[in-house]
Design an enzyme around this catalytic site. Structure first.
Site, PDB file in Angstrom:
ATOM      1  N   ASP A 103      57.087  61.725  15.981  1.00 37.99           N
ATOM      2  CA  ASP A 103      56.526  60.456  15.551  1.00 37.99           C
ATOM      3  C   ASP A 103      56.111  59.674  16.796  1.00 37.99           C
ATOM      4  O   ASP A 103      56.840  59.656  17.815  1.00 37.99           O
ATOM      5  CB  ASP A 103      57.554  59.655  14.752  1.00 37.99           C
ATOM      6  CG  ASP A 103      56.967  58.417  14.120  1.00 37.99           C
ATOM      7  OD1 ASP A 103      56.368  58.549  13.030  1.00 37.99           O
ATOM      8  OD2 ASP A 103      57.081  57.337  14.728  1.00 37.99           O
TER       9      ASP A 103
ATOM     10  N   ASN B  94      48.290  49.694  17.046  1.00 36.52           N
ATOM     11  CA  ASN B  94      47.265  49.223  16.119  1.00 36.52           C
ATOM     12  C   ASN B  94      47.099  47.716  16.178  1.00 36.52           C
ATOM     13  O   ASN B  94      45.984  47.199  16.166  1.00 36.52           O
ATOM     14  CB  ASN B  94      47.608  49.655  14.690  1.00 36.52           C
ATOM     15  CG  ASN B  94      47.266  51.112  14.420  1.00 36.52           C
ATOM     16  OD1 ASN B  94      46.375  51.679  15.057  1.00 36.52           O
ATOM     17  ND2 ASN B  94      47.982  51.721  13.472  1.00 36.52           N
TER      18      ASN B  94
ATOM     19  N   HIS C  33      42.718  49.451  15.131  1.00 38.98           N
ATOM     20  CA  HIS C  33      42.861  50.755  14.468  1.00 38.98           C
ATOM     21  C   HIS C  33      41.969  51.831  15.084  1.00 38.98           C
ATOM     22  O   HIS C  33      42.297  53.023  15.033  1.00 38.98           O
ATOM     23  CB  HIS C  33      42.564  50.626  12.968  1.00 38.98           C
ATOM     24  CG  HIS C  33      43.657  49.909  12.231  1.00 38.98           C
ATOM     25  ND1 HIS C  33      44.847  50.496  11.861  1.00 38.98           N
ATOM     26  CD2 HIS C  33      43.744  48.607  11.799  1.00 38.98           C
ATOM     27  CE1 HIS C  33      45.612  49.634  11.226  1.00 38.98           C
ATOM     28  NE2 HIS C  33      44.968  48.455  11.180  1.00 38.98           N
TER      29      HIS C  33
ATOM     30  N   ASP D 139      43.401  55.326  16.010  1.00 44.61           N
ATOM     31  CA  ASP D 139      42.868  56.607  15.541  1.00 44.61           C
ATOM     32  C   ASP D 139      42.583  57.550  16.712  1.00 44.61           C
ATOM     33  O   ASP D 139      42.825  58.762  16.635  1.00 44.61           O
ATOM     34  CB  ASP D 139      41.575  56.387  14.746  1.00 44.61           C
ATOM     35  CG  ASP D 139      41.831  55.736  13.386  1.00 44.61           C
ATOM     36  OD1 ASP D 139      43.012  55.681  12.977  1.00 44.61           O
ATOM     37  OD2 ASP D 139      40.856  55.280  12.738  1.00 44.61           O
TER      38      ASP D 139
ATOM     39  N   GLU E 271      51.456  58.324  11.652  1.00 46.59           N
ATOM     40  CA  GLU E 271      51.577  58.767  13.046  1.00 46.59           C
ATOM     41  C   GLU E 271      52.603  59.891  13.194  1.00 46.59           C
ATOM     42  O   GLU E 271      53.058  60.191  14.299  1.00 46.59           O
ATOM     43  CB  GLU E 271      51.961  57.596  13.946  1.00 46.59           C
ATOM     44  CG  GLU E 271      53.354  57.030  13.735  1.00 46.59           C
ATOM     45  CD  GLU E 271      53.432  55.980  12.640  1.00 46.59           C
ATOM     46  OE1 GLU E 271      54.380  55.198  12.654  1.00 46.59           O
ATOM     47  OE2 GLU E 271      52.527  55.945  11.764  1.00 46.59           O
TER      48      GLU E 271
END
Length: 572
Positions: free
Chosen positions: A431, A439, A444, A448, A474
């Site tokens: 993770d 973010n 974002h 990404d 994630e």
């Protein structure tokens, strides 16, 4: 019959045409006993065979003792009433020459010509019979009659043209079928061979003359040609023509030629239509034998695979097939040889440049001809689309690694193999640390990009048999078949370190790069043997990695190995 009696040294002296012979004339070693013609003495009413010469015993296959206890009814295949009537006719001199079937000791039936005449042996009237085997003559006569009937049938046929050419005079006689086939009015007669040749299409005339002369000169067994000829309405018809010299003169020059021809216009037009379709078809058409050898291919093969038609005819289907598809091709050929159709067979064939094309086959056999007729289509593009669609369906759109569904399916297969083969395997669950902060801080789009680069960073560090998947958000997973817990922890550490060293542009105008870290949980099989157990153990290990300060690897169920790297700021 008197001549026959004199021939064998007998005479008919009384009014009833009976000759008197001494008793036992056939058994006294005289000329009749040794005569080569089979001879029998028969009692007229009962039909009993009284005496026989050696030739009769040899012909019928019975020893003398046996033959002289038999009745003529045992040998003659006619009905008993008819046999009796013939014996009585011979005994009274009404008839003395008969044709009848006789059965030999072997069971074979022969056609016999029997000359029978009454004689007196002592005080006893008998029939003196001389038999001749005329089986072969009868067969030859029957064959001749059959041939004459067939010729008569051909001569009167309206579907076959019969011609008779007198080579010396040039006169050509034709039957009504010839006239009807070419559409001339009834009663029309051919003027001669020259007139026939004039009617042949000019493009075919030399070829016909060459074939005809070759036969007349004795270089071929018969004359045969197919050509176009102008009919009575000056239209062109295709005919199949053949003939043979049936008589030559004393020095071997042909004197008479007889032949026949038939209208094959419909067949030729059908063949020409087939040839045009064969040539113009965008589909790949071919004819093969049951061994897979090509006998005919259309030009579409050249445009698709690059091989010349002549090259295709020198090879076989097996010689062009990809080794991975060889078994499927062999099974299909067996199926076709058994008379069954094949539909939708998809195999790879080699192109002339060494590449491979996927081809879909639909084929049907003609067992009597030992031929396979096939329609083949290039489905390479569809195959590539299918592969791409499967890849897209199994891939996470953002990162390019496997999606959750594919990852879980692969994990289930891996765990099943572990249980069946008692093998080892490991699962990594990782993770991204503080991803929400990424973010919230950078947006974002940057988040990404972090996920995309994370996926790309892991793939080069893993084997082709390993699987990387995005489980959601994630969170990522890695499947390591054949890898135990200690080795799995080492792999996890390499991945963690590579990700920690990765830089992600922030586009903040200052040229700074963002760094992220991950926490990794590791679980292996054994001791866990189900998907649920191994994922739960990996998740627990991941939670411990998070609780222990993040940016580290923890192996479950307990921390067998914990690794961390020096603290370095990742989020300003």
């Amino acid at each position: 019959m008197r001549g026959l009696m004199e021939l064998y040294g007998l005479s008919a002296a009384d009014p009833e045409c009976a000759a008197r012979l001494p008793s036992g004339v056939l058994l006294d070693g005289g000329s009749l006993s040794h005569h080569p013609a089979p001879m029998l003495f028969i009692e007229p009413e009962s039909g009993g065979i009284v005496e026989a010469n050696r030739a009769a015993c040899a012909f019928y296959g019975h020893p003398f003792e046996r033959l002289c206890t038999m009745f003529i009814d045992d040998i003659n295949m006619l009905q008993r009433d008819e046999i009796l009537a013939r014996r009585r006719a011979a005994a009274t001199g009404l008839a003395n020459r008969f044709s009848m079937p006789h059965r030999l000791a072997t069971g074979e039936v022969r056609e016999m010509l029997v000359h029978s005449h009454p004689v007196m042996v002592g005080e006893r009237q008998l029939l003196f019979s001389v038999v001749h085997d005329v089986t072969e003559c009868s067969r030859m006569g029957e064959a001749l009659r059959s041939r004459e009937e067939r010729l008569e049938l051909v001569a009167s046929s309206a579907t076959l043209g019969l011609w008779d050419w007198d080579v010396r005079t040039g006169r050509l006689s034709v039957n009504p079928g010839w006239v009807a086939l070419l559409g001339f009015p009834a009663g029309w007669t051919q003027r001669g061979i020259d007139d026939w040749m004039e009617r042949i299409h000019h493009a075919d005339r030399n070829r016909v003359l060459t074939a005809l002369n070759a036969h007349l000169e004795g270089r071929t067994d018969r004359y045969e040609a197919e050509y176009r000829i102008h009919d009575g309405g000056d239209a062109l018809r295709w005919v199949h023509d053949q003939g043979r010299v049936v008589r030559r003169d004393a020095v071997g020059v042909p004197a008479r030629v007889i032949g026949l021809f038939m209208d094959v216009t419909a067949r030729r037009y059908a063949e020409e239509s087939r040839a045009r379709l064969f040539e113009l078809s965008l589909d790949m058409l071919c004819i093969l034998d049951f061994e897979g050898r090509f006998h005919e291919v259309n030009p579409a093969w050249n445009s698709t695979l690059g091989w010349m038609v002549s090259e295709m005819l020198e090879t076989s289907l097996g010689g062009l097939t990809h080794e991975a598809d060889a078994t499927a091709v062999a099974q299909a050929l067996d199926q076709l040889a058994a008379g069954e159709r094949v539909r939708g067979l998809e195999v790879r064939l080699r192109c002339s440049d060494g590449t491979w094309r996927w081809l879909s086959w639909s084929a049907r056999p003609e067992v009597e001809q030992r031929r396979i007729y096939a329609v083949v289509r290039d489905v390479t593009h569809q195959k590539r689309q299918e592969v791409e669609l499967r890849r897209m369906a199994s891939m996470d759109a953002l990162t390019g690694v496997s999606n959750r569904a594919t990852f879980m399916e692969t994990l289930a297969d891996m765990m099943q193999r572990c249980c069946h083969d008692r093998a080892v395997a490991s699962v990594l669950v990782m993770d991204v640390d503080n991803f929400k902060l990424v973010n919230d801080t950078w947006g974002h789009a940057v988040g990404d990009e972090v996920l995309r680069r994370l996926g790309r960073a892991m793939v080069p560090l893993l084997r082709t048999v390993d699987t990387v998947g995005r489980l959601g958000g994630e969170e990522f997973g890695v499947l390591l078949p054949g890898v135990g817990p200690e080795a799995a922890c080492c792999v996890a550490e390499r991945l963690r370190a590579a990700i920690a060293a990765m830089e992600v542009p922030c586009d903040d105008g200052r040229g700074e790069a963002l760094r992220v870290t991950v926490s990794v949980g590791v679980a292996s099989c054994p001791p866990y043997h189900s998907v649920t157990e191994v994922l739960r153990a990996a998740d627990k290990a991941l939670y411990r990695a998070k609780a222990s300060g993040r940016d580290r690897v923890v192996c479950g169920p307990v921390a067998l190995l914990e690794m961390s790297c020096p603290e370095s700021p990742t989020i300003p």
